[in-house]
Design a protein around this motif. Sequence first.
Motif, PDB file in Angstrom:
ATOM      1  N   GLN A 198       0.830  -1.036   0.027  1.00  0.00           N
ATOM      2  CA  GLN A 198      -0.201  -0.118  -0.030  1.00  0.00           C
ATOM      3  C   GLN A 198       1.014   1.272   0.188  1.00  0.00           C
ATOM      4  O   GLN A 198       0.317   2.530   0.448  1.00  0.00           O
ATOM      5  N   ALA A 199       2.244   1.214  -0.356  1.00  0.00           N
ATOM      6  CA  ALA A 199       3.044   2.235   0.082  1.00  0.00           C
ATOM      7  C   ALA A 199       3.868   2.797  -0.967  1.00  0.00           C
ATOM      8  O   ALA A 199       5.051   3.322  -1.213  1.00  0.00           O
ATOM      9  N   HIS A 200       3.246   2.802  -2.352  1.00  0.00           N
ATOM     10  CA  HIS A 200       3.876   3.317  -3.611  1.00  0.00           C
ATOM     11  C   HIS A 200       4.280   4.938  -3.651  1.00  0.00           C
ATOM     12  O   HIS A 200       3.459   5.523  -3.307  1.00  0.00           O
ATOM     13  N   GLY A 201       5.263   5.125  -3.562  1.00  0.00           N
ATOM     14  CA  GLY A 201       6.156   6.516  -3.620  1.00  0.00           C
ATOM     15  C   GLY A 201       6.366   7.022  -2.076  1.00  0.00           C
ATOM     16  O   GLY A 201       6.726   7.919  -2.078  1.00  0.00           O
ATOM     17  N   ALA A 202       5.931   6.315  -1.014  1.00  0.00           N
ATOM     18  CA  ALA A 202       6.256   6.463   0.328  1.00  0.00           C
ATOM     19  C   ALA A 202       7.572   6.694   0.386  1.00  0.00           C
ATOM     20  O   ALA A 202       8.582   5.840   0.037  1.00  0.00           O
ATOM     21  N   THR A 203       8.111   7.624   1.487  1.00  0.00           N
ATOM     22  CA  THR A 203       9.516   7.519   1.986  1.00  0.00           C
ATOM     23  C   THR A 203       9.482   7.834   3.362  1.00  0.00           C
ATOM     24  O   THR A 203       8.730   8.129   4.123  1.00  0.00           O
ATOM     25  N   VAL A 204      10.870   7.179   4.033  1.00  0.00           N
ATOM     26  CA  VAL A 204      11.230   7.432   5.306  1.00  0.00           C
ATOM     27  C   VAL A 204      12.483   7.587   5.686  1.00  0.00           C
ATOM     28  O   VAL A 204      13.417   7.144   4.790  1.00  0.00           O
ATOM     29  N   ALA A 205      12.797   8.678   6.372  1.00  0.00           N
ATOM     30  CA  ALA A 205      14.199   9.396   6.393  1.00  0.00           C
ATOM     31  C   ALA A 205      14.549   9.963   5.059  1.00  0.00           C
ATOM     32  O   ALA A 205      15.980   9.600   5.089  1.00  0.00           O
ATOM     33  N   GLY A 206      13.654  10.342   3.986  1.00  0.00           N
ATOM     34  CA  GLY A 206      14.372  10.888   3.064  1.00  0.00           C
ATOM     35  C   GLY A 206      14.564   9.582   1.878  1.00  0.00           C
ATOM     36  O   GLY A 206      15.268  10.111   0.829  1.00  0.00           O
ATOM     37  N   GLN A 207      14.233   8.460   2.443  1.00  0.00           N
ATOM     38  CA  GLN A 207      14.626   7.466   1.374  1.00  0.00           C
ATOM     39  C   GLN A 207      13.415   6.673   1.152  1.00  0.00           C
ATOM     40  O   GLN A 207      12.524   6.369   1.769  1.00  0.00           O
ATOM     41  N   SER A 208      13.201   6.065  -0.288  1.00  0.00           N
ATOM     42  CA  SER A 208      12.053   5.386  -0.615  1.00  0.00           C
ATOM     43  C   SER A 208      11.965   4.216   0.199  1.00  0.00           C
ATOM     44  O   SER A 208      13.011   3.582   0.309  1.00  0.00           O
ATOM     45  N   VAL A 209      10.796   3.637   0.456  1.00  0.00           N
ATOM     46  CA  VAL A 209      10.505   2.477   1.181  1.00  0.00           C
ATOM     47  C   VAL A 209      11.040   1.277   0.093  1.00  0.00           C
ATOM     48  O   VAL A 209      11.142   0.217   0.491  1.00  0.00           O
ATOM     49  N   GLY A 210      10.925   1.466  -1.160  1.00  0.00           N
ATOM     50  CA  GLY A 210      11.531   0.499  -2.192  1.00  0.00           C
ATOM     51  C   GLY A 210      13.144   0.273  -2.106  1.00  0.00           C
ATOM     52  O   GLY A 210      13.465  -0.626  -2.614  1.00  0.00           O
TER      53      GLY A 210
END
Length: 582
Positions: free
Chosen positions: A367-379
């Motif tokens: 469910q997280a297309h394009g989401a980021t964490v700490a400036g980094q993509s979840v991918g």
Amino acid sequence: MTTVQMTGQPSTDQEAATPPREPVLGSPLVHPTAEVEPGAIVGDGTRIWHQVQIRAGAVVGLQCVLGKNVFVDGGAVVGDRVKIQNNVSVYRGVQLADEVFVGPAAVFTNDLRPRAAGPWQVLPTTVHRGASIGAGATIVCGVEIGARAMVGAGAVVTRSVLPHQLVAGNPARPAGWVCGCGTVLSRAATRPPCLTCDRCSAPEAPARPAPERRRIGSGMPQLGAEEEEAVLAVLRSGRLTCGPRVEAFERAFAATHGAAHAVAVSNGTTALVAALRAHGIGAGDEVITSPLTFAGTLSALLEAGATVRFADIGEDFLLDPAAVAAAITPRTLAVMPVHLYGLPADMPALGSLAERHGLTLIADAAQAHGATVAGQSVGAASTAAFSLYGSKNITCGEGGVVTTTDDHIADRLRLIRNHGMRGRYEHVMPGSNYRLTELQAAIATVQLGRLPEINRRRAENAARLSAGLADVAGLITPSQPTGRLHVWHQYTVRLTDEARIGRDALIAALEQADIEARVFYPRLVFDYDCYRNHPRVAHQVLPTAELISGQVLSLPIHPGLTAADIDRIVESVRHALGVQAG
């Protein structure tokens, strides 16, 4: 004199006098001296003039005009076609509906008793559609300015203003009633029977049947002519599988998510299974995951042969790193965080935990297309499995993708999805048929190009819902933690014991208003007969997850919603919960 551009570098007075340049956010016009922080949402056609500052988390709608020295705080919401003149500050908690006018040097407060030190208690202020605020007026927080109302220049508004009411003075007192065009209709204290001036009145048209109310569904895929053309091109090519469109989609998906590799597969569940198998996780290996998730997470783990343990979640609906640490046993080999509803889990904390204990990190990013964490993509933050199912932010009906930064894992993923073949009939390991078709890849590639706009619209809808529902007792609206970019796959509220009615009653009330609200998910994932006594499903006491699963309710947020749809959702929820509509 120097001014500041969006880049933060000084410019000369000559540069400051140049016309606005085309910015990055949508297609508004932004003056070189203005600053629009990353994370702010600005609609198409909006004009942002000299030395304006728009903070991260602010929402500014379509075709607005923001004059010199305007400040829009994070959490403030400005509707469409709003005009804000020079030297106005719109602070957190203030919502300006569509077509509002704010005169120069008007002031909005957001705390009744502000102090330099001590807690700040923000009270929301709402200015409804078409209202006007005169120059130098002060709007004390916690009030509502009704639709088409008019606040005189220099007025100090300390209590709510009725629709079409004219107020003036310090403190502001009723001074009459105005037409939507601003013409004074009456100076009397009582509301006139007609709130339209002669000029705005039109000959009465023959009565027409009321239009049928449009149902607001929980989801609406954003598909159009480009997807149709892409499918036709595949059909005309005669090549339906294992072709260049899958490879092109993989390259584009990897680039979008900052990963070295993206491997397309048949659906989100097989993406998880393939990721687990690529990392060598199988029989006897223990994996810790979230109890608040779709059954596909658990099914994939069991299909890979793993034993599943659960850790409790936090108030953000996601795995609590401290709970994960407490759940680790000598048999634990991996952790599978779920980026639920479009919000990424705390990957820095989970990554550090995994590194200390030598664990593999594989994310369910369905469910997280394009989401980021700490400036980094979840991918790129870990191996991650995405879904392209029909309800997701981008879709091709069915499909999945695994991203990784590891060349070896990528090679294994490509073997696993295609019967373990490196070349034709060259089987180097046991595999499966997890292939994505050329038709699906063609649709997914077009959808991927739409992702930034889709996520922008979802974020804008989320901000408007949160602003409209912020003061409803017993309703907790979702938030975006610092350092994590939410892509709003779902807008999920919590209904607590303080609410006037329960969750099922609210769902029924919204259904009566032709609004679909859904529960994701009504039970913890292991709380079904097929899993409850499964020998490879461990059970723990998970108080936060158990509480939250009984409270969550998702409201429509998809990009197909109009401003009127959002207003209807807000009004219907507020009415059902016994709160006056904003």
